[in-house]
Design a protein around this motif. Structure first.
Motif, PDB file in Angstrom:
ATOM      1  N   LEU A 179       0.834  -1.191   0.000  1.00 35.36           N
ATOM      2  CA  LEU A 179       0.000   0.000   0.000  1.00 35.36           C
ATOM      3  C   LEU A 179       0.872   1.246   0.000  1.00 35.36           C
ATOM      4  O   LEU A 179       1.668   1.457   0.924  1.00 35.36           O
ATOM      5  CB  LEU A 179      -0.918   0.015   1.223  1.00 35.36           C
ATOM      6  N   MET A 180       0.737   2.049  -1.031  1.00 38.16           N
ATOM      7  CA  MET A 180       1.392   3.353  -1.020  1.00 38.16           C
ATOM      8  C   MET A 180       0.933   4.121   0.215  1.00 38.16           C
ATOM      9  O   MET A 180      -0.081   3.781   0.821  1.00 38.16           O
ATOM     10  CB  MET A 180       1.083   4.084  -2.325  1.00 38.16           C
ATOM     11  N   PRO A 181       1.655   5.168   0.646  1.00 37.35           N
ATOM     12  CA  PRO A 181       1.455   5.741   1.977  1.00 37.35           C
ATOM     13  C   PRO A 181       0.002   5.945   2.384  1.00 37.35           C
ATOM     14  O   PRO A 181      -0.798   6.510   1.631  1.00 37.35           O
ATOM     15  CB  PRO A 181       2.196   7.080   1.873  1.00 37.35           C
ATOM     16  N   VAL A 182      -0.297   5.501   3.592  1.00 36.72           N
ATOM     17  CA  VAL A 182      -1.646   5.628   4.133  1.00 36.72           C
ATOM     18  C   VAL A 182      -1.662   6.447   5.421  1.00 36.72           C
ATOM     19  O   VAL A 182      -2.726   6.615   6.025  1.00 36.72           O
ATOM     20  CB  VAL A 182      -2.280   4.245   4.389  1.00 36.72           C
ATOM     21  N   VAL A 183      -0.502   6.957   5.850  1.00 32.54           N
ATOM     22  CA  VAL A 183      -0.503   7.826   7.030  1.00 32.54           C
ATOM     23  C   VAL A 183      -0.763   9.267   6.583  1.00 32.54           C
ATOM     24  O   VAL A 183      -0.641   9.607   5.412  1.00 32.54           O
ATOM     25  CB  VAL A 183       0.815   7.728   7.819  1.00 32.54           C
ATOM     26  N   ALA A 184      -1.139  10.102   7.545  1.00 32.20           N
ATOM     27  CA  ALA A 184      -1.615  11.455   7.241  1.00 32.20           C
ATOM     28  C   ALA A 184      -0.512  12.309   6.634  1.00 32.20           C
ATOM     29  O   ALA A 184       0.584  12.410   7.181  1.00 32.20           O
ATOM     30  CB  ALA A 184      -2.150  12.104   8.508  1.00 32.20           C
ATOM     31  N   TRP A 185      -0.827  12.958   5.501  1.00 31.63           N
ATOM     32  CA  TRP A 185       0.128  13.793   4.800  1.00 31.63           C
ATOM     33  C   TRP A 185      -0.503  15.141   4.450  1.00 31.63           C
ATOM     34  O   TRP A 185      -1.706  15.351   4.598  1.00 31.63           O
ATOM     35  CB  TRP A 185       0.643  13.089   3.543  1.00 31.63           C
ATOM     36  N   ILE A 186       0.336  16.041   3.954  1.00 30.15           N
ATOM     37  CA  ILE A 186      -0.118  17.373   3.555  1.00 30.15           C
ATOM     38  C   ILE A 186       0.365  17.648   2.134  1.00 30.15           C
ATOM     39  O   ILE A 186       1.410  17.142   1.695  1.00 30.15           O
ATOM     40  CB  ILE A 186       0.414  18.452   4.524  1.00 30.15           C
ATOM     41  N   ASP A 187      -0.396  18.445   1.395  1.00 27.00           N
ATOM     42  CA  ASP A 187       0.014  18.839   0.050  1.00 27.00           C
ATOM     43  C   ASP A 187       1.267  19.693   0.098  1.00 27.00           C
ATOM     44  O   ASP A 187       1.441  20.523   1.009  1.00 27.00           O
ATOM     45  CB  ASP A 187      -1.087  19.658  -0.633  1.00 27.00           C
ATOM     46  N   GLU A 188       2.139  19.539  -0.899  1.00 31.48           N
ATOM     47  CA  GLU A 188       3.233  20.489  -1.091  1.00 31.48           C
ATOM     48  C   GLU A 188       2.636  21.860  -1.393  1.00 31.48           C
ATOM     49  O   GLU A 188       1.601  21.974  -2.048  1.00 31.48           O
ATOM     50  CB  GLU A 188       4.119  20.026  -2.243  1.00 31.48           C
TER      51      GLU A 188
ATOM     52  N   ALA B 161      -1.637  13.006  -4.589  1.00 32.69           N
ATOM     53  CA  ALA B 161      -2.415  11.780  -4.715  1.00 32.69           C
ATOM     54  C   ALA B 161      -1.669  10.552  -4.226  1.00 32.69           C
ATOM     55  O   ALA B 161      -2.255   9.470  -4.170  1.00 32.69           O
ATOM     56  CB  ALA B 161      -2.828  11.578  -6.176  1.00 32.69           C
ATOM     57  N   TRP B 162      -0.395  10.696  -3.905  1.00 33.88           N
ATOM     58  CA  TRP B 162       0.419   9.530  -3.556  1.00 33.88           C
ATOM     59  C   TRP B 162       0.723   9.425  -2.068  1.00 33.88           C
ATOM     60  O   TRP B 162       0.950   8.332  -1.574  1.00 33.88           O
ATOM     61  CB  TRP B 162       1.753   9.572  -4.309  1.00 33.88           C
ATOM     62  N   GLY B 163       0.797  10.540  -1.355  1.00 37.37           N
ATOM     63  CA  GLY B 163       1.004  10.490   0.084  1.00 37.37           C
ATOM     64  C   GLY B 163       2.434  10.513   0.567  1.00 37.37           C
ATOM     65  O   GLY B 163       2.678  10.333   1.761  1.00 37.37           O
ATOM     66  N   TYR B 164       3.395  10.765  -0.331  1.00 39.98           N
ATOM     67  CA  TYR B 164       4.798  10.766   0.089  1.00 39.98           C
ATOM     68  C   TYR B 164       5.205  12.120   0.685  1.00 39.98           C
ATOM     69  O   TYR B 164       6.245  12.673   0.340  1.00 39.98           O
ATOM     70  CB  TYR B 164       5.709  10.406  -1.080  1.00 39.98           C
ATOM     71  N   ASN B 165       4.390  12.648   1.595  1.00 41.79           N
ATOM     72  CA  ASN B 165       4.695  13.924   2.254  1.00 41.79           C
ATOM     73  C   ASN B 165       4.064  13.918   3.645  1.00 41.79           C
ATOM     74  O   ASN B 165       3.198  14.727   3.959  1.00 41.79           O
ATOM     75  CB  ASN B 165       4.155  15.097   1.418  1.00 41.79           C
ATOM     76  N   PRO B 166       4.502  12.993   4.510  1.00 40.37           N
ATOM     77  CA  PRO B 166       3.799  12.743   5.770  1.00 40.37           C
ATOM     78  C   PRO B 166       4.049  13.809   6.817  1.00 40.37           C
ATOM     79  O   PRO B 166       5.061  14.507   6.802  1.00 40.37           O
ATOM     80  CB  PRO B 166       4.388  11.411   6.220  1.00 40.37           C
ATOM     81  N   VAL B 167       3.107  13.901   7.738  1.00 43.25           N
ATOM     82  CA  VAL B 167       3.281  14.739   8.922  1.00 43.25           C
ATOM     83  C   VAL B 167       3.210  13.871  10.174  1.00 43.25           C
ATOM     84  O   VAL B 167       4.067  13.953  11.047  1.00 43.25           O
ATOM     85  CB  VAL B 167       2.222  15.853   8.980  1.00 43.25           C
ATOM     86  N   ALA B 168       2.181  13.049  10.259  1.00 40.87           N
ATOM     87  CA  ALA B 168       2.012  12.147  11.399  1.00 40.87           C
ATOM     88  C   ALA B 168       2.391  10.736  10.951  1.00 40.87           C
ATOM     89  O   ALA B 168       1.773  10.192  10.045  1.00 40.87           O
ATOM     90  CB  ALA B 168       0.570  12.194  11.893  1.00 40.87           C
TER      91      ALA B 168
END
Length: 595
Positions: A181-190, A201-208
């Motif tokens: 599964l591509m990232p499923v933890v909480a992320w924010i837009d660049e 759309a991919w989630g490779y920018n996590p915060v939590a």
């Protein structure tokens, strides 16, 4: 896990690390959004606060007081509501706003609130379903089911949709042994995306790092746990693609959301105090810092203990071993190997980043698997017509030049033709050049060299000769993948000809361009992949026999000249008698035939 919010005896305890803060508050929010601040007490480098009784379900954040001196690595601003780095659940998704990066601008109305967890059931300890040599299926959770006709609309785009009977039937048909599964933890837009009308759309920018994204997994850890259990019951493991190389707080112009406002030393800094950017995303987590390693292990352990996942794929994995230079014996590897919850999990490295000496393919621990881009590139070149047969044979045999001979350990190579970044498999044989104009960066983003070819026409074509060449090329590529030694990975939709219209960097396309179109799939190609997978499953693909025979198509032994010539028409592999895997035939004219 000692940090975060948790129930202790008959009280609720909050603990957060903020060694340089001068003051800290835990901020509780009622149903109307009204905020109540409670001063925390310092305990060494931590701050703590306790309230009598269980406050499970309460929403909270932190505010930190101290010096605002970004040039010195201090980002304290009490107007910023900060997300607990150890939060296990959030009440909403992150939405970028310039105020998040503006000193003095209060962000309580913008930042998700963490939720105090109740008691979490622990999943019974079981060995991973997935084993090396299997078929990993890379999935963008949202894009995979948004257009699926048999998944109920309310379920589309969520983790729970992966447990729907229609999805399970498709995965079973393909012989998938693990979904990644591509990232499923909480992320924010660049920050550059909202002005363009785009979103990540991919989630490779996590915060939590522990809290599941409320949009993808609205049922939280329980939803993930139930989905993992359902997949496991069908013989399918679950691997989480996680990002521990950077966070969505980005560069010095980025937002103050969590670690930056509490413990900015979690990020790696150069001697002059500037942020090290070995990720290309503005910051880099510092794995020389034991607290970063602890946070990482706590997150991984959480997903194993409370969801039962099989393992993890690490994005830009060399960062985990930087301190600042890459060290094959870095402490994180020992930490993971010594952890009773993590020692037997599947660990997969994306073995490159953009920092100094960032390409580390083949240098991760012996029990780790590694994405092998040499396989992707050499196989594409061969079927494009300008690659040597010798390079192809090396990749088919497990890439011993990179990983050594698989004797004491199964082959560690993860072989793939395409992944989430880059062309889809169908686009690889339909486009010579990238077409990323929809990303709003004047087609400058994404890889410029893809070892792709268009079979005579750039993009969509109705020419039957062009289409026949494309169909044959996809089958040849897929046949090579399924004949290869090692673990194989197939990106969702490549089994039936999914296209992104030549966009090879669709990270910002949370729309039909980036979603899988189930209505137009090539069912004949899909059936072909299912047959390839069934044939592969009958063989031990973890080791390549060392005493078989490579023969030219005319039956003559191969010599150096034939191996290195792009004009060599093909090759036959005859395994030794009694080998645990069958042979195969590769012909430039006819593709791949498994024996």
């Amino acid at each position: 896990m000692d940090h975060g919010a948790r129930l202790v005896d008959e009280s609720t305890l909050w603990r957060v690390r903020a060694p340089e803060a001068q003051g800290l508050w835990v901020c509780l929010f009622d149903d109307s959004g009204a905020e109540t601040r409670h001063a925390m007490a310092r305990e060494g480098e931590d701050w703590v606060f306790s309230l009598p009784g269980s406050h499970a379900g309460a929403r909270y954040g932190y505010r930190a007081q101290g010096r605002w001196a970004p040039d010195e690595g201090l980002w304290f601003d009490s107007s910023k509501l900060l997300v607990d780095p150890c939060a296990l659940e959030l009440d909403r998704r992150f939405v970028y706003d310039p105020a998040l990066a503006t000193f003095g601008a209060d962000t309580a109305a913008l930042v998700p609130r963490a939720i105090v967890p109740g008691p979490l059931p622990e999943v019974p300890r079981q060995p991973p379903v997935f084993a090396p040599g299997g078929l990993i299926y890379e999935v963008n959770v949202r894009g995979f089911t948004m257009l699926h006709p048999h998944v109920p609309p309310a379920l589309r785009g969520t983790v729970a949709a992966l447990a729907h009977p229609a999805i399970l039937a498709h995965l079973t048909k393909l012989g998938v042994t693990a979904v990644e599964l591509m990232p499923v933890v909480a992320w924010i837009d660049e920050r550059h995306l909202p002005p363009l009308g785009l979103s990540n759309a991919w989630g490779y920018n996590p915060v939590a790092f522990m809290a599941l994204d409320p949009g993808l997994c609205p049922g939280g850890i329980a939803e993930l746990r139930e989905t993992v259990a359902t997949l496991r019951a069908h013989g399918i493991g679950t691997i989480l693609d996680l990002v521990f190389n950077h966070s969505g707080e980005s560069d010095v112009q980025g937002p103050v959301l969590s670690l930056r406002g509490l413990d900015n030393a979690a990020y790696a800094h150069a001697p002059d105090g500037s942020l090290i950017n070995d990720t290309g995303c503005g910051n880099t987590l510092d794995f020389a810092n034991p607290h970063v390693r602890r946070l990482t292990c706590d997150a991984l352990r959480h997903f194993v203990r409370h969801a039962g996942v099989d393992g993890f794929r690490f994005d830009l994995a060399p960062v985990l071993a930087r301190g600042p230079g890459f060290d094959a014996d870095a402490p994180i590897f020992a930490d993971l190997a010594a952890d009773p919850w993590l020692a037997d999990r599947v660990m997969i490295a994306e073995p490159w980043d953009i920092g100094p000496d960032g390409y580390q393919l083949g240098r991760f621990p012996p029990h780790w698997l590694e994405w092998n881009d040499h396989f992707r590139d050499d196989v594409r070149r061969y079927w494009r017509g300008d690659g040597a047969l010798g390079a192809l044979a090396t990749r088919l045999a497990g890439s011993a030049d990179l990983f050594g001979v698989a004797d004491t350990h199964p082959c560690r190579s993860v072989n793939f033709l395409a992944a989430h970044d880059g062309f889809t498999l169908a686009d690889c044989v339909s486009y010579t050049h990238r077409h990323n104009h929809a990303n709003g960066e004047d087609n400058r983003d994404g890889h410029g060299e893809n070892h792709s070819w268009n079979c005579g026409v750039e993009g969509p074509s109705g020419d039957p000769h062009v289409l026949a060449r494309r169909h044959a090329a996809q089958r040849a590529l897929l046949g090579t993948l399924f004949a290869s030694t090692g673990t194989i990975m197939l990106t969702a939709g490549d089994e039936f000809g999914r296209t992104q219209l030549g966009n090879n960097n669709a990270y910002a396309q949370d729309n039909p361009l980036g979603w899988i179109d189930w209505h137009t799939r090539d069912t004949a190609l899909e059936a072909h992949v299912a047959r390839l997978s069934a044939r592969r499953a009958q063989n031990d693909m973890t080791r390549f026999p060392q005493d078989g025979a490579w023969l030219a198509l005319d039956g003559a032994p191969m010599d150096a000249a034939r191996w290195e010539s792009p004009q060599t028409p093909g090759v036959v592999w005859n395994p030794p008698e009694g080998a645990a895997r069958g042979g195969f035939r590769i012909s430039r004219a006819d593709g791949v035939a498994l024996g």
